[in-house]
Design a protein around this motif. Structure first.
Motif, PDB file in Angstrom:
ATOM      1  N   PHE A  18       0.830  -1.203   0.000  1.00 29.51           N
ATOM      2  CA  PHE A  18       0.000   0.000   0.000  1.00 29.51           C
ATOM      3  C   PHE A  18       0.865   1.254   0.000  1.00 29.51           C
ATOM      4  O   PHE A  18       0.537   2.248  -0.632  1.00 29.51           O
ATOM      5  CB  PHE A  18      -0.914  -0.015   1.224  1.00 29.51           C
ATOM      6  N   CYS A  19       1.949   1.215   0.761  1.00 28.92           N
ATOM      7  CA  CYS A  19       3.037   2.212   0.824  1.00 28.92           C
ATOM      8  C   CYS A  19       2.689   3.541   1.494  1.00 28.92           C
ATOM      9  O   CYS A  19       3.537   4.414   1.590  1.00 28.92           O
ATOM     10  CB  CYS A  19       3.668   2.455  -0.549  1.00 28.92           C
ATOM     11  N   GLY A  20       1.457   3.708   1.967  1.00 32.02           N
ATOM     12  CA  GLY A  20       1.138   4.893   2.749  1.00 32.02           C
ATOM     13  C   GLY A  20       0.799   6.112   1.908  1.00 32.02           C
ATOM     14  O   GLY A  20       1.267   6.266   0.778  1.00 32.02           O
ATOM     15  N   PHE A  21      -0.020   6.997   2.489  1.00 36.08           N
ATOM     16  CA  PHE A  21      -0.459   8.198   1.770  1.00 36.08           C
ATOM     17  C   PHE A  21       0.705   9.126   1.429  1.00 36.08           C
ATOM     18  O   PHE A  21       0.665   9.820   0.416  1.00 36.08           O
ATOM     19  CB  PHE A  21      -1.493   8.968   2.605  1.00 36.08           C
ATOM     20  N   SER A  22       1.726   9.154   2.269  1.00 38.41           N
ATOM     21  CA  SER A  22       2.861  10.032   2.010  1.00 38.41           C
ATOM     22  C   SER A  22       3.548   9.679   0.703  1.00 38.41           C
ATOM     23  O   SER A  22       3.789  10.546  -0.149  1.00 38.41           O
ATOM     24  CB  SER A  22       3.861   9.947   3.171  1.00 38.41           C
ATOM     25  N   ILE A  23       3.860   8.397   0.525  1.00 37.55           N
ATOM     26  CA  ILE A  23       4.536   7.962  -0.702  1.00 37.55           C
ATOM     27  C   ILE A  23       3.591   8.051  -1.890  1.00 37.55           C
ATOM     28  O   ILE A  23       3.986   8.437  -3.004  1.00 37.55           O
ATOM     29  CB  ILE A  23       5.072   6.533  -0.526  1.00 37.55           C
ATOM     30  N   GLN A  24       2.321   7.727  -1.686  1.00 40.23           N
ATOM     31  CA  GLN A  24       1.345   7.840  -2.767  1.00 40.23           C
ATOM     32  C   GLN A  24       1.245   9.281  -3.252  1.00 40.23           C
ATOM     33  O   GLN A  24       1.173   9.531  -4.463  1.00 40.23           O
ATOM     34  CB  GLN A  24      -0.013   7.346  -2.291  1.00 40.23           C
ATOM     35  N   ALA A  25       1.244  10.231  -2.317  1.00 42.25           N
ATOM     36  CA  ALA A  25       1.158  11.638  -2.701  1.00 42.25           C
ATOM     37  C   ALA A  25       2.375  12.067  -3.509  1.00 42.25           C
ATOM     38  O   ALA A  25       2.262  12.864  -4.450  1.00 42.25           O
ATOM     39  CB  ALA A  25       1.022  12.513  -1.457  1.00 42.25           C
ATOM     40  N   GLN A  26       3.547  11.550  -3.158  1.00 39.72           N
ATOM     41  CA  GLN A  26       4.752  11.874  -3.917  1.00 39.72           C
ATOM     42  C   GLN A  26       4.614  11.415  -5.368  1.00 39.72           C
ATOM     43  O   GLN A  26       4.902  12.164  -6.311  1.00 39.72           O
ATOM     44  CB  GLN A  26       5.963  11.202  -3.279  1.00 39.72           C
ATOM     45  N   ALA A  27       4.171  10.160  -5.545  1.00 45.87           N
ATOM     46  CA  ALA A  27       4.036   9.621  -6.897  1.00 45.87           C
ATOM     47  C   ALA A  27       2.929  10.325  -7.670  1.00 45.87           C
ATOM     48  O   ALA A  27       3.091  10.634  -8.861  1.00 45.87           O
ATOM     49  CB  ALA A  27       3.747   8.122  -6.819  1.00 45.87           C
ATOM     50  N   VAL A  28       1.804  10.602  -6.996  1.00 45.28           N
ATOM     51  CA  VAL A  28       0.691  11.285  -7.657  1.00 45.28           C
ATOM     52  C   VAL A  28       1.121  12.671  -8.126  1.00 45.28           C
ATOM     53  O   VAL A  28       0.757  13.119  -9.227  1.00 45.28           O
ATOM     54  CB  VAL A  28      -0.513  11.382  -6.704  1.00 45.28           C
ATOM     55  N   SER A  29       1.918  13.354  -7.304  1.00 43.22           N
ATOM     56  CA  SER A  29       2.402  14.678  -7.690  1.00 43.22           C
ATOM     57  C   SER A  29       3.249  14.611  -8.953  1.00 43.22           C
ATOM     58  O   SER A  29       3.086  15.416  -9.875  1.00 43.22           O
ATOM     59  CB  SER A  29       3.220  15.276  -6.541  1.00 43.22           C
ATOM     60  N   ILE A  30       4.139  13.628  -9.013  1.00 46.07           N
ATOM     61  CA  ILE A  30       5.011  13.476 -10.182  1.00 46.07           C
ATOM     62  C   ILE A  30       4.193  13.146 -11.426  1.00 46.07           C
ATOM     63  O   ILE A  30       4.406  13.724 -12.508  1.00 46.07           O
ATOM     64  CB  ILE A  30       6.060  12.379  -9.914  1.00 46.07           C
ATOM     65  N   LEU A  31       3.242  12.229 -11.301  1.00 46.38           N
ATOM     66  CA  LEU A  31       2.416  11.824 -12.444  1.00 46.38           C
ATOM     67  C   LEU A  31       1.525  12.977 -12.907  1.00 46.38           C
ATOM     68  O   LEU A  31       1.359  13.191 -14.118  1.00 46.38           O
ATOM     69  CB  LEU A  31       1.560  10.610 -12.073  1.00 46.38           C
ATOM     70  N   SER A  32       0.953  13.711 -11.963  1.00 48.24           N
ATOM     71  CA  SER A  32       0.058  14.814 -12.318  1.00 48.24           C
ATOM     72  C   SER A  32       0.794  15.920 -13.052  1.00 48.24           C
ATOM     73  O   SER A  32       0.255  16.521 -13.994  1.00 48.24           O
ATOM     74  CB  SER A  32      -0.608  15.370 -11.054  1.00 48.24           C
ATOM     75  N   GLN A  33       2.023  16.202 -12.644  1.00 48.03           N
ATOM     76  CA  GLN A  33       2.807  17.237 -13.310  1.00 48.03           C
ATOM     77  C   GLN A  33       3.087  16.883 -14.762  1.00 48.03           C
ATOM     78  O   GLN A  33       3.250  17.764 -15.599  1.00 48.03           O
ATOM     79  CB  GLN A  33       4.117  17.461 -12.566  1.00 48.03           C
ATOM     80  N   ALA A  34       3.120  15.571 -15.060  1.00 45.80           N
ATOM     81  CA  ALA A  34       3.345  15.122 -16.439  1.00 45.80           C
ATOM     82  C   ALA A  34       2.038  14.987 -17.219  1.00 45.80           C
ATOM     83  O   ALA A  34       2.068  14.639 -18.406  1.00 45.80           O
ATOM     84  CB  ALA A  34       4.079  13.787 -16.437  1.00 45.80           C
TER      85      ALA A  34
END
Length: 400
Positions: free
Chosen positions: A300-316
């Motif tokens: 699951f990796c936690g909301f903190s790590i998910q937010a990091q990845a979501v931020s990177i994907l959203s910027q692209a």
């Protein structure tokens, strides 16, 4: 973009409520943020920085293109992504989160992946760092080095399962494989790598500087997310939300035959992975239950790590839905795989027969040495980053 009014109201209320809690519990908020930043400073930055720089250089030197040509016959039929996805898979596996999302976004921006392929690829290239699985989780938190193999295998099997499920994401819209296999795939891969390097050619110093500045920028963003979610976790404890989640989670665990009070240990990991896994490792519960729950949490990796990845994907410009759905599947598959592997590898028997593992003390020493060097690595890299920016800022007027 989600245009729903309810989403607007929810986001506005959530941000206002968080600001209110920060004012009400200022000491808790500040201390939690500092703990998150210390974790980033000591461990996260030193662990991820070399891999981020290396991945940037490998893209520029054509290694990604080389890997893509070689792995096309494997990745396309199994996961419905180009062969270049194999490189992202391996870099994500070695580097840890959020390297998979970072590489996927970069390749999408380079037009090496279609939007659907990139979103599909992002769902199953999100890995925990092997050092975290073996040294931190198995040895540091569970004090049993042999469990590192269970955590690692369950984690990797879980992500492969996610890839097999997400190959069905938006079927019928895939770009057809337009390359036929030549008599020598390896020769073709080498030619493609050389052509890619020539197309991207720039002096090595410039390429290295760009890789450093790009990597540090991403890592600074990651540090902000870790501090934020560390603070949110502590504020949720103060207002009782974590206790409510623990009861709900404990009820579900009880239905599955686990000790219900494990929910109390696991809930912090929903927000910040490291905190949750550490608490599960020391919780008074059967080892197999703790291993299965920790494996699920690592998926699951936690909301903190998910937010990091979501931020990177959203910027692209990529949708984060496949990635988030993949984390739910990853948690389930990893937990199930850990349950199977624990019995298949006869972990209980090995722990009874081995009163002490010969390499555990040495592993602890190496882990402690790495932790001591972490802050110095971070300071050194940030100084280099500042020097590169200053040099480019001062030198830019003379280039006009």
């Amino acid at each position: 973009m989600n245009r729903s009014r309810s989403v607007t109201y929810f986001l506005a209320a959530g941000s206002a409520g968080l600001a209110f809690l920060m004012v009400k519990y200022p000491t808790v908020a500040v201390n939690a943020s500092l703990q998150g930043l210390q974790l980033w400073w000591d461990k996260v930055f030193p662990a991820l920085f070399p891999f981020f720089v290396l991945s940037e250089l490998m893209i520029g030197f054509g290694v990604v293109t080389f890997a893509g040509v070689l792995m096309e016959p494997i990745m396309r039929p199994i996961f419905k992504v180009p062969g270049i996805g194999g490189f992202v898979f391996m870099m994500g596996l070695v580097s840890g989160f959020p390297a998979g999302a970072r590489m996927t976004a970069r390749l999408y921006e380079e037009k090496k992946l279609t939007k659907i392929e990139a979103e599909r690829l992002s769902s199953f290239t999100n890995f925990s760092n092997p050092l975290f699985l073996f040294s931190v989780t198995a040895i540091g938190f569970f004090h049993q080095a042999v469990l590192g193999f269970v955590f690692a295998l369950a984690h990797y099997i879980g992500n492969i399962g996610v890839g097999l499920i997400m190959r069905c994401y938006k079927p019928g819209k895939d770009k057809a494989a337009d390359e036929r296999l030549h008599h020598s795939v390896f020769s073709k891969a080498l030619r493609s790598m050389h052509q890619e390097r020539l197309k991207r050619y720039q002096p090595f110093g410039k390429a290295l500087g760009d890789a450093v500045t790009s990597s540090v920028g991403i890592l600074l963003t990651i540090g902000g997310f870790i501090a934020l979610f560390s603070m949110i976790n502590q504020l949720m404890i103060q207002i009782g939300v974590s206790a409510l989640l623990a009861k709900t989670f404990g009820f579900l665990l009880g239905i599955a035959g686990f000790k219900p009070d494990l929910g109390t240990a696991a809930v912090p990991g929903i927000f910040e992975l490291t905190i949750g896994v550490r608490q599960i490792g020391g919780w008074p519960a059967p080892l197999i239950e703790r291993v299965v729950l920790a494996s699920a949490l690592l998926g699951f990796c936690g909301f903190s790590i998910q937010a990091q990845a979501v931020s990177i994907l959203s910027q692209a410009g990529l949708s984060a839905k496949p990635f988030l759905i993949g984390r739910l599947f990853h948690a389930f598959f990893s937990g199930a795989a850990a349950l199977f592997l624990y019995g298949f590898l006869h972990i209980d028997e090995k722990l009874k027969n081995e009163t002490a593992l010969a390499f555990s003390p040495r592993s602890d020493v190496l882990s402690g040495s790495a932790s001591a060097l972490g802050p110095w690595v971070t300071v050194s890299v940030l100084l280099i980053f500042i020097m590169i920016l200053l040099k480019r800022t001062i030198g830019s007027p003379h280039q006009k």
